[in-house]
Write an enzyme that holds these catalytic residues in place. Structure first.
Site, short mmCIF file in Angstrom:
data_model
loop_
_atom_site.label_atom_id
_atom_site.label_comp_id
_atom_site.label_asym_id
_atom_site.label_seq_id
_atom_site.Cartn_x
_atom_site.Cartn_y
_atom_site.Cartn_z
N HIS A 175 0.82 -1.22 0.00
CA HIS A 175 0.00 0.00 0.00
C HIS A 175 0.85 1.26 0.00
O HIS A 175 0.34 2.35 -0.29
CB HIS A 175 -1.00 -0.01 1.16
CG HIS A 175 -0.41 0.20 2.52
ND1 HIS A 175 -0.17 -0.84 3.40
CD2 HIS A 175 -0.04 1.32 3.18
CE1 HIS A 175 0.31 -0.36 4.52
NE2 HIS A 175 0.41 0.95 4.41
N ASP B 233 0.45 -7.68 1.33
CA ASP B 233 0.81 -6.26 1.51
C ASP B 233 2.32 -6.06 1.53
O ASP B 233 2.86 -5.39 2.41
CB ASP B 233 0.19 -5.72 2.79
CG ASP B 233 0.11 -4.19 2.79
OD1 ASP B 233 0.55 -3.58 1.79
OD2 ASP B 233 -0.38 -3.61 3.78
N SER C 132 4.81 2.32 8.07
CA SER C 132 4.47 1.10 7.35
C SER C 132 5.58 0.75 6.37
O SER C 132 6.11 1.62 5.68
CB SER C 132 3.15 1.28 6.57
OG SER C 132 2.06 1.01 7.39
#
Length: 503
Positions: free
Chosen positions: A74, A105, A184
């Site tokens: 993402h 992911d 992230s």
């Protein structure tokens, strides 16, 4: 359990601790900052894209010799440009996305500039899952500052969880530190300096505080091994069945289960899954690859720990075989799936893996047809589309399954204003059932049927028995005029142009 994708963690700047962490073997210099410009499609107006968005995330080097970086999928979603910046450097280097694993992911990047790799440390991925209450250090570049930061936490839970990027069910590590914007894609280290996973999402703030999630290194290793084995990302297998727990003794008794037998009831088998060749509805799945399944759908994981049996399936690779123990009509059978292959969703959760990025569409006389997908539902009805979209669409997205690998649900999303379409403007976001008397299989089939119509009228049969009829010759002639009037560059998406041109 509502969760959100994220790009960060609690911010604590590293200064005097740097030497202490280096002594523990934590390679801080392997962590880089990821800069991305996102060019996201406009699913409601599929011929254009939204205004560009910018974000920052984290990543780290896993192989300096082969020049490989890894981050979250993402963080580079719908990327138009990606840059990587080393710790302590003022230079941002252009990066190239090599492969993306949407379900897990994770994404693999590289940088072509030699200067970027000079002296860059690399991270060692742990081949073991950590245990509960073990310390974990999340390293990255969260909001609140420009330098690297480290957050310490404790592993509080390990179980199968939902990865919000693609709604996949994979193993996840829960930690007692929030994952905030910017971190992230950054590594999570144990006290031995080994990477136990990648920070990627957190619990919504209105649900709980200081709960973050880490992609385990075992999931990351599966992703990397998949790339090496197949030369591309193929995904994480699923069995393609809908099951029901069998914790009720009367339910077990009715299916002829003995006191020692445990398992889950198969209610439906997805027609496009590999399991459709061997499993049937009302089978009781007792074991997968010899591992017994409990009445609650879990399998033994570690001492005093159990996880959903789907984790066993996800550890396989496409092309591998799988053995199933089932109870069918009172008889225990040993069945085999010769080769696992991906099932095809009727309503896609994402469209990232298309050869041509963005949604498919075609237009005739102002009628805009596209494919029903969850991104389209979110674009039209918001993130709460499950409660705001028409019941038929929600049912199709949640409950329906594709009967064949090329099946799609075609949607008339809107009717562009023109004198030919007067009186039809209320027919929007409705499923196209048939063109003429021929049922529609997918978007390309609908386009071909429309082009092949030789009668005087184009007849589109929509859901709820609605009918839209136009004079064929005038409709085709008006298409070009409508495109100019509404500023639309072409009457169909690039993938449909390629399909029609290759015939």
């Amino acid at each position: 359990m509502p969760q959100k994708k994220s790009k960060g963690t609690l911010n604590r700047q590293v200064s005097g601790e740097d030497e202490d962490l280096s002594a523990l073997g934590v390679p801080l210099d392997a962590v880089v900052k990821i800069w991305c410009v996102h060019s996201i499609p406009n699913f409601s107006l599929p011929w254009q894209r939204r205004r560009q968005e910018r974000s920052t995330g984290s990543g780290f080097c896993i192989d300096a010799e082969r020049r490989v970086l890894i981050t979250n999928a993402h963080c580079v979603e719908w990327h138009a440009q990606v840059k990587a910046q080393r710790r302590g450097s003022d230079v941002k280097h252009l990066a190239k996305v090599l492969s993306v694993g949407w379900e897990c992911d994770a994404a693999v990047l590289t940088v072509e500039n030699d200067e970027f790799w000079e002296g860059l440390q690399q991270v060692k991925l742990s081949q073991k899952l950590p245990h509960l209450e073990e310390d974990v250090l999340c390293v990255g570049f969260p909001i609140g500052g420009d330098t690297i930061s480290v957050t310490s936490g404790v592993i509080s839970r390990i179980e199968v969880t939902t990865y919000t990027q693609a709604s996949a069910e994979l193993l996840g590590i829960q930690i007692d530190a929030a994952i905030n914007s910017g971190n992230s894609g950054g590594p999570a280290f144990n006290r031995n300096g080994e990477c136990v996973g990648i920070a990627f999402q957190s619990m919504n703030a209105d649900e709980a505080e200081n709960i973050g999630y880490v992609i385990p290194s075992l999931v990351v290793t599966h992703f990397l091994k998949d790339l090496l084995t197949h030369g591309k990302y193929t995904g994480f297998p699923t069995l393609g069945v809908e099951t029901q727990t069998m914790e009720n003794s009367q339910l077990r008794e009715s299916f002829g289960m003995s006191d020692k037998q445990k398992g889950v009831l198969i209610n439906r088998v997805t027609p496009t899954s590999a399991a459709a060749e061997v499993l049937k509805a009302n089978d009781v799945l007792l074991a997968f690859d010899g591992e017994p399944i409990g009445n609650d759908g879990t399998i033994r994981f570690r001492k005093h720990e159990r996880v959903m049996y789907s984790w066993l399936v996800a550890q396989k690779f496409f092309g591998e075989k799988a053995t199933l123990t089932v109870l069918r009509e009172g008889k225990e059978l040993e069945l085999e799936i010769p080769s696992l292959y991906p099932e095809v969703p009727l309503v896609p959760v994402h469209l990232f893996n298309k050869p041509v990025p963005g949604p498919s569409y075609f237009i005739v006389a102002g009628l805009v047809f596209t494919v029903l997908s969850e991104p389209l539902l979110e674009s039209e009805f918001g993130s709460d589309w499950e409660h705001k979209a028409p019941v038929e669409m929600v049912k199709s997205a949640i409950q329906s399954r594709a009967d064949s690998r090329d099946q799609q649900l075609v949607l008339l999303t809107q009717v562009l204003a023109h004198e030919l379409t007067m009186g039809y403007d209320h027919l929007e976001n409705m499923q196209l059932i048939a063109v003429g008397d021929v049922p529609v299989l997918n978007l390309r089939h609908a386009m071909e049927l429309t082009e092949a119509c030789e009668g005087p009228y184009l007849r589109f049969n929509l859901q709820q028995n609605q009918v839209l009829i136009l004079r064929a010759a005038e409709a085709r002639k008006a298409t070009a005029e409508i495109l100019v009037k509404h500023g639309i560059p072409q009457e169909r998406s690039p993938d449909l142009i390629e399909d029609s041109g290759s015939k």
